[in-house]
Design an enzyme around this catalytic site. Structure first.
Site, PDB file in Angstrom:
ATOM      1  N   GLU A   1      38.428  36.396  39.064  1.00 55.84           N
ATOM      2  CA  GLU A   1      38.400  37.126  37.799  1.00 55.84           C
ATOM      3  C   GLU A   1      36.987  37.071  37.191  1.00 55.84           C
ATOM      4  OE1 GLU A   1      41.765  35.763  35.234  1.00 55.84           O
ATOM      5  OE2 GLU A   1      42.258  34.582  37.020  1.00 55.84           O
TER       6      GLU A   1
ATOM      7  N   HIS B   1      44.215  35.838  27.425  1.00 57.19           N
ATOM      8  CA  HIS B   1      44.178  37.210  27.925  1.00 57.19           C
ATOM      9  C   HIS B   1      44.514  38.271  26.873  1.00 57.19           C
ATOM     10  CE1 HIS B   1      43.306  35.646  31.763  1.00 57.19           C
ATOM     11  NE2 HIS B   1      44.532  35.504  32.241  1.00 57.19           N
TER      12      HIS B   1
ATOM     13  N   HIS C   1      42.731  41.378  36.832  1.00 58.91           N
ATOM     14  CA  HIS C   1      43.499  40.182  37.187  1.00 58.91           C
ATOM     15  C   HIS C   1      44.307  40.395  38.471  1.00 58.91           C
ATOM     16  CE1 HIS C   1      45.562  36.416  36.662  1.00 58.91           C
ATOM     17  NE2 HIS C   1      45.074  36.236  35.434  1.00 58.91           N
TER      18      HIS C   1
END
Length: 347
Positions: free
Chosen positions: A312, A110, A184
């Site tokens: 996601e 991420h 997210h």
């Protein structure tokens, strides 16, 4: 329809802001300029009661606490530069090797701990008769967190009268780079407790198998005959325990990449709430939050294991190291775009 703005003070010269998007149906979406993060979504249940359906914090400043950042949960954040994992935090571009932060076992996840989710984004609101929203913008410097190119990113959050939350992404770079953006948010349509009784159906007949460190092998495999098959509706809890840490898998969405298409549908029988998820991306990560441990919460609610699920929208994990996957390379003459829609309803 309207937008309201709240201020939570100043951190390092940056004002902490929270924007409330409200439609005439009683749906409210709250977004902070810290990480262009969705902090709250409130919708009606079948009895007309309004309740919270995402995990997050009422005070936006909590998203910058070191304990929370070290936990790596990214509640509601705009994730970048690269959503999901890159093997060993390394990729090559035009023969040059780039090294990124290792923050998830042996891999990069991420964009790193202090990535887009911790940055202060500029914000511009808009109000129309049938939709309201806020445009968040951020410029990521060349080599920020190890990624090449100065990247200018905008994310437009729009709430409609039809109870749709549209998320439109756009980005440009001054030199070749890689990019994979997502939101997210963790959803809980029941409003509290776990999500094991949530019904899920997906328009995804394939997935990317992975190794023990959650890195794809490169294969595209059918879900048929596996606990990953949601082409026919199943409750999350029916087969989640086939996996040691629950669902955390990349699904390949049926249809044509780049076209907006339905990817998944979730429903909760007790509350009557539903969630329809559509995107232009080639895939999405279905994650059921096994690793939540009750350290964080909102009010009296503690975010325990399986307290939320994520859809996601994304390119596949480790795509920079898998040339057979759809490309995540962005060049200076190109514009990155993505549209993702979460539509809230009732059964």
């Amino acid at each position: 329809m309207k937008v309201e703005k709240q201020s939570f003070g100043v951190i390092d010269g940056n004002e902490v802001l929270l924007f409330d998007l409200k439609n005439d149906n009683g749906t409210t979406v709250k977004i902070t300029n810290i990480g262009a993060t969705i902090t709250s979504i409130e919708t009606h249940d079948k009895n007309g009661n309004v309740g919270q359906i995402v995990l997050g914090f009422d005070d936006p400043r909590t998203y910058l606490s070191q304990e929370y950042l070290n936990a790596g949960f990214y509640f509601g954040a705009t994730v970048g530069r690269y959503a999901n994992r890159i093997q060993k935090g390394q990729f090559s571009l035009d023969g040059k090797v780039y090294n990124l932060e290792i923050n998830n076992g042996p891999n990069h996840l991420h964009g790193g701990i202090n990535s887009f989710n911790t940055k202060f984004w500029s914000a511009d609101v808009f109000e129309n008769a049938d939709r309201v929203g806020v445009k968040m913008s951020y410029t990521s410097a060349h080599m920020e967190n190890g990624y090449p190119g100065e990247l200018k990113v905008s994310v437009v959050f729009t709430l409609t009268q039809e109870n749709e939350l549209l998320i439109n992404y756009q980005a440009n770079t001054d030199r070749k780079t890689i990019l994979n953006l997502t939101n997210h948010s963790y959803f809980n349509l029941h409003g509290n407790g776990d999500i094991l009784n949530t019904n899920i159906i997906m328009q995804a007949s394939k997935y990317t198998p992975k190794d023990e460190t959650n890195i794809p092998t490169g294969e595209l495999a059918t879900v048929k005959g596996t606990p990953l098959d949601f082409t026919i509706e199943h409750k999350i809890g029916e087969r989640v325990h086939f996996f040691e840490d629950g669902y955390d898998h990349n699904y390949i969405i049926d249809g044509v990449q780049g076209q907006l298409r339905k990817a998944a549908f979730a429903s909760d029988e007790e509350s009557g709430r539903t969630l329809e998820f559509s995107t232009t991306e080639p895939g999405f990560q279905f994650y059921t939050a096994y690793w939540l441990n009750g350290k964080f919460g909102r009010g009296e609610q503690k975010f325990i294991s399986y307290a939320g699920f994520c859809f996601e929208a994304q390119h596949y994990p480790d795509s920079p190291n898998k040339p057979e996957f759809p490309s995540v390379v962005l060049s200076p003459k190109e514009t990155y775009t993505q549209t993702t829609i979460y539509k809230f309803g009732l059964m």
